[in-house]
Design a protein around this motif. Structure first.
Motif, PDB file in Angstrom:
ATOM      1  N   ILE A   1      73.134  28.336  38.888  1.00  0.00           N
ATOM      2  CA  ILE A   1      73.725  29.530  39.502  1.00  0.00           C
ATOM      3  C   ILE A   1      73.103  29.785  40.872  1.00  0.00           C
ATOM      4  O   ILE A   1      73.812  30.069  41.847  1.00  0.00           O
ATOM      5  N   VAL A   2      71.779  29.701  40.951  1.00  0.00           N
ATOM      6  CA  VAL A   2      71.085  29.924  42.228  1.00  0.00           C
ATOM      7  C   VAL A   2      71.561  28.920  43.277  1.00  0.00           C
ATOM      8  O   VAL A   2      71.846  29.275  44.425  1.00  0.00           O
TER       9      VAL A   2
ATOM     10  N   ASP B   1      68.642  24.364  32.328  1.00  0.00           N
ATOM     11  CA  ASP B   1      68.454  25.769  32.665  1.00  0.00           C
ATOM     12  C   ASP B   1      69.541  26.160  33.664  1.00  0.00           C
ATOM     13  O   ASP B   1      69.422  25.889  34.861  1.00  0.00           O
ATOM     14  N   PHE B   2      70.598  26.787  33.179  1.00  0.00           N
ATOM     15  CA  PHE B   2      71.759  27.066  34.019  1.00  0.00           C
ATOM     16  C   PHE B   2      71.459  28.085  35.114  1.00  0.00           C
ATOM     17  O   PHE B   2      72.219  28.197  36.075  1.00  0.00           O
ATOM     18  N   PHE B   3      70.346  28.800  34.987  1.00  0.00           N
ATOM     19  CA  PHE B   3      69.972  29.755  36.027  1.00  0.00           C
ATOM     20  C   PHE B   3      69.801  29.046  37.368  1.00  0.00           C
ATOM     21  O   PHE B   3      70.220  29.565  38.412  1.00  0.00           O
ATOM     22  N   TYR B   4      69.187  27.868  37.342  1.00  0.00           N
ATOM     23  CA  TYR B   4      68.987  27.105  38.573  1.00  0.00           C
ATOM     24  C   TYR B   4      70.324  26.661  39.167  1.00  0.00           C
ATOM     25  O   TYR B   4      70.495  26.598  40.389  1.00  0.00           O
TER      26      TYR B   4
ATOM     27  N   SER C   1      73.183  21.080  31.844  1.00  0.00           N
ATOM     28  CA  SER C   1      72.005  21.701  32.459  1.00  0.00           C
ATOM     29  C   SER C   1      70.982  22.130  31.417  1.00  0.00           C
ATOM     30  O   SER C   1      71.323  22.647  30.349  1.00  0.00           O
TER      31      SER C   1
ATOM     32  N   THR D   1      75.704  21.008  38.124  1.00  0.00           N
ATOM     33  CA  THR D   1      76.193  21.662  39.339  1.00  0.00           C
ATOM     34  C   THR D   1      77.517  21.048  39.782  1.00  0.00           C
ATOM     35  O   THR D   1      78.468  21.753  40.130  1.00  0.00           O
TER      36      THR D   1
ATOM     37  N   GLU E   1      70.710  18.169  36.184  1.00  0.00           N
ATOM     38  CA  GLU E   1      71.046  19.370  36.957  1.00  0.00           C
ATOM     39  C   GLU E   1      72.094  19.074  38.034  1.00  0.00           C
ATOM     40  O   GLU E   1      72.950  19.918  38.321  1.00  0.00           O
TER      41      GLU E   1
END
Length: 231
Positions: free
Chosen positions: A60-61, A55-58, A53, A193, A189
């Motif tokens: 997580i969301v 941006d791992f924040f996406y 990823s 995921t 991404e």
């Protein structure tokens, strides 16, 4: 032929399952050791995928929102229900658990980088090499699973074909609309995921923690929407 790779993958699972059913006399200790090895490998693969990823924040969301949706839809229960129906109709004398075999195999074969990337390659570039490689891996895995979990594994060929075939057809339609940079980001991404889900499957196989992984599957759709919206 856009669906060639998906068809071969499904046939590989069917063939592997049939061979596995003939090898049920494998010592139980050997089966357990092989399943442990698969579980460890799946966990490592999941970690490797999750690190892709940008941006791992996406991620997580997508996992949080996707899990809420999955729990609401009770996807895991639905898969088990389908397995139980098959068990009642087709396995009245066997002691094997068709539901467990169907659900476990489906989650292992459907969620993963090779399924996504391979199907995209089939749809975007008519390159089936990734799915053909996945077919051999899934064939061997289904052989081991079938020798332990029974004939339920064979029915996982259906969702595998529908899932990968659907991605391939979708990719074949939209490839002319997505710029290469966006497509690469989407694959990264999706892979990350899927890696988290693969990690969870590994925990299930090893018996460390029983996670309703099927209820996390909507996160695959959510991360796709996030990438497309923020692009």
């Amino acid at each position: 032929m856009v669906l060639f790779g998906s068809i071969v993958n499904a046939l590989g699972i069917i063939g592997g399952t049939l061979i596995g059913l003939l090898l049920r006399k494998i010592p139980e200790q050997m089966k357990q050791t092989v399943m442990t090895a698969i579980g460890i490998s799946v966990i490592i693969l999941g970690i490797d995928m999750a690190l892709k990823s940008a941006d791992f924040f996406y991620v997580i969301v997508s996992l949080v929102v996707g899990t809420v949706i999955g729990e609401w839809l009770r996807i895991e229960d639905s898969l088990h229900y389908i397995g139980k129906v098959l068990e009642k109709k087709l396995d009245k004398t066997e002691s094997s658990n068709i539901a467990q075999g169907f659900v476990t195999a489906t989650l292992i074969f459907v969620v993963g980088a090779m399924a996504i990337v391979g199907a995209l390659d089939s749809g975007l570039r008519s390159d089936h090499s990734v799915l053909l490689t996945k077919s051999m891996i899934d064939g061997f895995t289904s052989m081991v699973l079938a020798s332990t979990l029974g004939i339920g594994v064979i029915f996982s060929a259906i969702p595998v074909f529908l899932y990968q075939g659907g991605i391939a057809l979708f990719a074949n339609i939209i490839h002319s609309y997505l710029p290469p940079a966006l497509l690469d980001l989407l694959i990264a991404e999706l892979t990350a995921t899927g890696g988290v889900l693969i990690f969870a499957i590994g925990l299930n196989i090893l018996g460390i923690k029983q996670i309703r992984v099927a209820n996390l599957l909507p996160s695959i759709l959510i991360i796709t929407l996030i990438v497309l919206i923020q692009a």
